[in-house]
Scaffold this active site. Sequence first.
Site, PDB file in Angstrom:
ATOM      1  N   GLY A 153     -17.804 -13.660  44.594  1.00 32.60           N
ATOM      2  CA  GLY A 153     -19.204 -13.674  45.036  1.00 32.60           C
ATOM      3  C   GLY A 153     -19.205 -13.603  46.545  1.00 32.60           C
ATOM      4  O   GLY A 153     -18.753 -14.525  47.210  1.00 32.60           O
ATOM      5  N   HIS A 154     -19.632 -12.475  47.083  1.00 31.79           N
ATOM      6  CA  HIS A 154     -19.612 -12.281  48.528  1.00 31.79           C
ATOM      7  C   HIS A 154     -21.055 -12.217  49.027  1.00 31.79           C
ATOM      8  O   HIS A 154     -21.803 -11.319  48.654  1.00 31.79           O
ATOM      9  CB  HIS A 154     -18.848 -11.000  48.878  1.00 31.79           C
ATOM     10  N   LYS A 182     -15.494 -13.820  53.520  1.00 29.54           N
ATOM     11  CA  LYS A 182     -14.969 -12.450  53.597  1.00 29.54           C
ATOM     12  C   LYS A 182     -16.104 -11.427  53.659  1.00 29.54           C
ATOM     13  O   LYS A 182     -16.046 -10.469  54.417  1.00 29.54           O
ATOM     14  CB  LYS A 182     -14.094 -12.147  52.361  1.00 29.54           C
ATOM     15  N   GLN A 220     -11.245 -13.366  46.336  1.00 30.89           N
ATOM     16  CA  GLN A 220     -10.593 -14.667  46.142  1.00 30.89           C
ATOM     17  C   GLN A 220      -9.786 -15.033  47.402  1.00 30.89           C
ATOM     18  O   GLN A 220     -10.146 -14.585  48.481  1.00 30.89           O
ATOM     19  CB  GLN A 220      -9.699 -14.648  44.890  1.00 30.89           C
ATOM     20  N   ASP A 224     -14.075 -17.841  48.997  1.00 30.90           N
ATOM     21  CA  ASP A 224     -15.351 -18.198  49.628  1.00 30.90           C
ATOM     22  C   ASP A 224     -15.204 -18.506  51.123  1.00 30.90           C
ATOM     23  O   ASP A 224     -15.956 -19.322  51.674  1.00 30.90           O
ATOM     24  CB  ASP A 224     -16.002 -19.400  48.919  1.00 30.90           C
TER      25      ASP A 224
HETATM   26  P1  GDP Z   1     -16.680 -14.837  50.375  1.00 31.16           P
HETATM   27  O1  GDP Z   1     -16.545 -14.999  48.905  1.00 31.16           O
HETATM   28  O2  GDP Z   1     -15.377 -15.049  51.095  1.00 31.16           O
HETATM   29  O3  GDP Z   1     -17.328 -13.551  50.782  1.00 31.16           O
HETATM   30  O4  GDP Z   1     -17.640 -16.013  50.857  1.00 31.16           O
HETATM   31  P2  GDP Z   1     -19.026 -16.474  50.157  1.00 31.16           P
HETATM   32  O5  GDP Z   1     -20.055 -15.461  50.448  1.00 31.16           O
HETATM   33  O6  GDP Z   1     -18.784 -16.853  48.741  1.00 31.16           O
HETATM   34  O7  GDP Z   1     -19.284 -17.844  50.913  1.00 31.16           O
HETATM   35  C1  GDP Z   1     -19.464 -17.905  52.278  1.00 31.16           C
HETATM   36  C2  GDP Z   1     -20.870 -18.437  52.582  1.00 31.16           C
HETATM   37  O8  GDP Z   1     -20.929 -18.844  53.925  1.00 31.16           O
HETATM   38  C3  GDP Z   1     -21.981 -17.425  52.419  1.00 31.16           C
HETATM   39  O9  GDP Z   1     -23.127 -18.081  51.951  1.00 31.16           O
HETATM   40  C4  GDP Z   1     -22.204 -16.893  53.830  1.00 31.16           C
HETATM   41  O10 GDP Z   1     -23.529 -16.442  54.060  1.00 31.16           O
HETATM   42  C5  GDP Z   1     -21.949 -18.122  54.636  1.00 31.16           C
HETATM   43  N1  GDP Z   1     -21.383 -17.910  55.964  1.00 31.16           N
HETATM   44  C6  GDP Z   1     -20.511 -16.939  56.379  1.00 31.16           C
HETATM   45  N2  GDP Z   1     -20.178 -17.140  57.661  1.00 31.16           N
HETATM   46  C7  GDP Z   1     -20.832 -18.239  58.080  1.00 31.16           C
HETATM   47  C8  GDP Z   1     -20.868 -18.974  59.303  1.00 31.16           C
HETATM   48  O11 GDP Z   1     -20.193 -18.672  60.274  1.00 31.16           O
HETATM   49  N3  GDP Z   1     -21.674 -20.076  59.339  1.00 31.16           N
HETATM   50  C9  GDP Z   1     -22.410 -20.489  58.277  1.00 31.16           C
HETATM   51  N4  GDP Z   1     -23.159 -21.573  58.399  1.00 31.16           N
HETATM   52  N5  GDP Z   1     -22.401 -19.829  57.097  1.00 31.16           N
HETATM   53  C10 GDP Z   1     -21.611 -18.725  57.005  1.00 31.16           C
HETATM   54  P1  IMO Z   2     -14.502 -14.958  46.220  1.00 29.28           P
HETATM   55  O1  IMO Z   2     -14.072 -13.497  46.263  1.00 29.28           O
HETATM   56  C1  IMO Z   2     -13.703 -19.038  44.931  1.00 29.28           C
HETATM   57  C2  IMO Z   2     -11.599 -19.564  41.133  1.00 29.28           C
HETATM   58  C3  IMO Z   2     -12.373 -20.224  40.006  1.00 29.28           C
HETATM   59  C4  IMO Z   2     -11.244 -20.971  39.305  1.00 29.28           C
HETATM   60  C5  IMO Z   2     -10.087 -19.980  39.419  1.00 29.28           C
HETATM   61  C6  IMO Z   2      -9.893 -19.112  38.180  1.00 29.28           C
HETATM   62  O2  IMO Z   2     -15.964 -15.162  46.217  1.00 29.28           O
HETATM   63  O3  IMO Z   2     -13.771 -15.704  47.287  1.00 29.28           O
HETATM   64  P2  IMO Z   2     -11.241 -17.032  37.207  1.00 29.28           P
HETATM   65  O4  IMO Z   2     -12.650 -16.926  36.724  1.00 29.28           O
HETATM   66  O5  IMO Z   2     -10.905 -16.116  38.341  1.00 29.28           O
HETATM   67  O6  IMO Z   2     -10.227 -16.961  36.114  1.00 29.28           O
HETATM   68  O7  IMO Z   2     -11.136 -18.550  37.784  1.00 29.28           O
HETATM   69  O8  IMO Z   2     -10.381 -19.148  40.541  1.00 29.28           O
HETATM   70  N1  IMO Z   2     -12.237 -18.378  41.735  1.00 29.28           N
HETATM   71  C7  IMO Z   2     -12.840 -18.378  42.931  1.00 29.28           C
HETATM   72  N2  IMO Z   2     -13.089 -19.388  43.789  1.00 29.28           N
HETATM   73  N3  IMO Z   2     -14.058 -17.788  45.259  1.00 29.28           N
HETATM   74  C8  IMO Z   2     -13.792 -16.757  44.427  1.00 29.28           C
HETATM   75  O9  IMO Z   2     -13.993 -15.468  44.766  1.00 29.28           O
HETATM   76  C9  IMO Z   2     -13.200 -17.042  43.178  1.00 29.28           C
HETATM   77  N4  IMO Z   2     -12.829 -16.284  42.125  1.00 29.28           N
HETATM   78  C10 IMO Z   2     -12.243 -17.108  41.259  1.00 29.28           C
HETATM   79  O10 IMO Z   2     -13.347 -21.099  40.498  1.00 29.28           O
HETATM   80  O11 IMO Z   2     -10.886 -22.113  40.040  1.00 29.28           O
HETATM   81 MG    MG Z   3     -17.356 -16.095  47.332  1.00 28.07          MG
END
Ligand code: GDP
Ligand code: IMO
Ligand code: MG
Length: 416
Positions: free
Chosen positions: A41-42, A17, A220, A14
């Site tokens: 979840g991206h 990416k 991840q 999270d």
């Molecule tokens: P990922 O799994 O690495 O793709 O990240 P996620 O999408 O799960 O979580 C990142 C969250 O931060 C998302 O809701 C993005 O919209 C948000 N986000 C990304 N870059 C920024 C930033 O520079 N500032 C803020 N406030 N939010 C951001």
């Molecule tokens: P993105 O790509 C954050 C975490 C779960 C748990 C552990 C194992 O959005 O960064 P699993 O269901 O994979 O067996 O769970 O890994 N986890 C993540 N945490 N971002 C993710 O993906 C994750 N994918 C798995 O919360 O701790």
């Molecule tokens: Mg994510």
Amino acid sequence: MSKADLIVGLQWGDEGKGKIVDHMAQTHDYVCRFAGGHNAGHTIVIGEKKYALHLIPSGVLNPEAKNIVGNGVVLSPKDFIKEMSQFENLEGRLFLSDKAHILLPYHAQIDQARERLKGDKAIGTTGKGIGPAYGDKVARVGHRLGELLHPEKLTAKIMEFFAINKPVFDAMGVEAPVESELLAELQSYKEVLSPFICDTTQLMWDILDADKKVLLEGAQGTMLDIDHGTYPYVTSSTTVSAGACSGLGINPKDIGKVTGIAKAYCTRVGNGPFPSEDFSPEGDRLRENGHEFGTTTGRPRRCGWFDAVAMRHAVRVNGVDQVALMKLDVLDGFDEIKVCVAYEFEGKEIDYVPYDLEDVKAIYKTFPGWEKTEGARSFDELPETAKSYIEALEAMIGTKIGIISTSPEREDTIVR
Ligand code: GDP
Ligand code: IMO
Ligand code: MG
């Protein structure tokens, strides 16, 4: 012959990416996922629209880019088809490896049953069946997407597997599928997915040979890697850059620039050690400012400070050329900002990640805060204290911070 650019998460996932992959996809011909499943979840924000992608590469939002899902992923046909339904005209721009492993509903049931049985030792998985699907792959009892082209044969194999393992499934409360229902389900998956299933290894070689611009999208993060993370509180895949090779069938020499993604602070969702976690109201403030709730499960994310020790470990494991520092704006308005600069371990100060992070205590250095970075699009626009913070992080991790993100929006990105 081109080299592929690689994006990897450097913390516990999270990191943001999706935003950077989307940003870079504008200048790439192909975006390729190499590991994980729909546990990822991206989130990508473009103007008023917000997209949550789980397994379809984030390049799908660029109509010009083509998308490859490699053999290193585990794919739930049911969830993938649901995700596909958000987009039109995917034929010809989405390619699924015939060697990717199939994740079926019983994998999720097993995942949830195991978590229940673990009680307070639960990993805190997403409950999507990731561990059991990868477990079947490694135990050599899994099934690959190529088998979906022959649903009768696949149904028979799965029914046999359930018959052999009946006592184990009974103990876990996992029911065997009904044969006719399983066959109908697999046939419906075949109907939708067969135009997309192909040999993506050969495709990867062809596009690199043809000098295409290729972006590899990690899921991840490094500290969730099956080998290099906080085992057993990890996911079941190789999340680090090495996973891009095995997960797509390319070799280390095919990899070009590696961009590691890190938040300007740190979060973790699920259980396991997190040395720089902040349990005080400051941690709650990070969660609120950063909207730190999971994209996949909606769970509140645990929040804390940038961990320079874990980051050095991640930079080295992945061969990071530049870091993209995300969510700098979330630190806006804090009087002071902490950074974990070392660990206390067995009475000594250490600067590396030991066998078990559970045993360490964070040692912090404090930096002065700033008023506002939100929406900044050039380094010069940033307050002096924010610039000093970034330069101090660069010195601590020994790597250039080449990208800085100051909001979820595609355009609010500083490239240095
Ligand atoms: P990922 O799994 O690495 O793709 O990240 P996620 O999408 O799960 O979580 C990142 C969250 O931060 C998302 O809701 C993005 O919209 C948000 N986000 C990304 N870059 C920024 C930033 O520079 N500032 C803020 N406030 N939010 C951001
Ligand atoms: P993105 O790509 C954050 C975490 C779960 C748990 C552990 C194992 O959005 O960064 P699993 O269901 O994979 O067996 O769970 O890994 N986890 C993540 N945490 N971002 C993710 O993906 C994750 N994918 C798995 O919360 O701790
Ligand atoms: Mg994510």
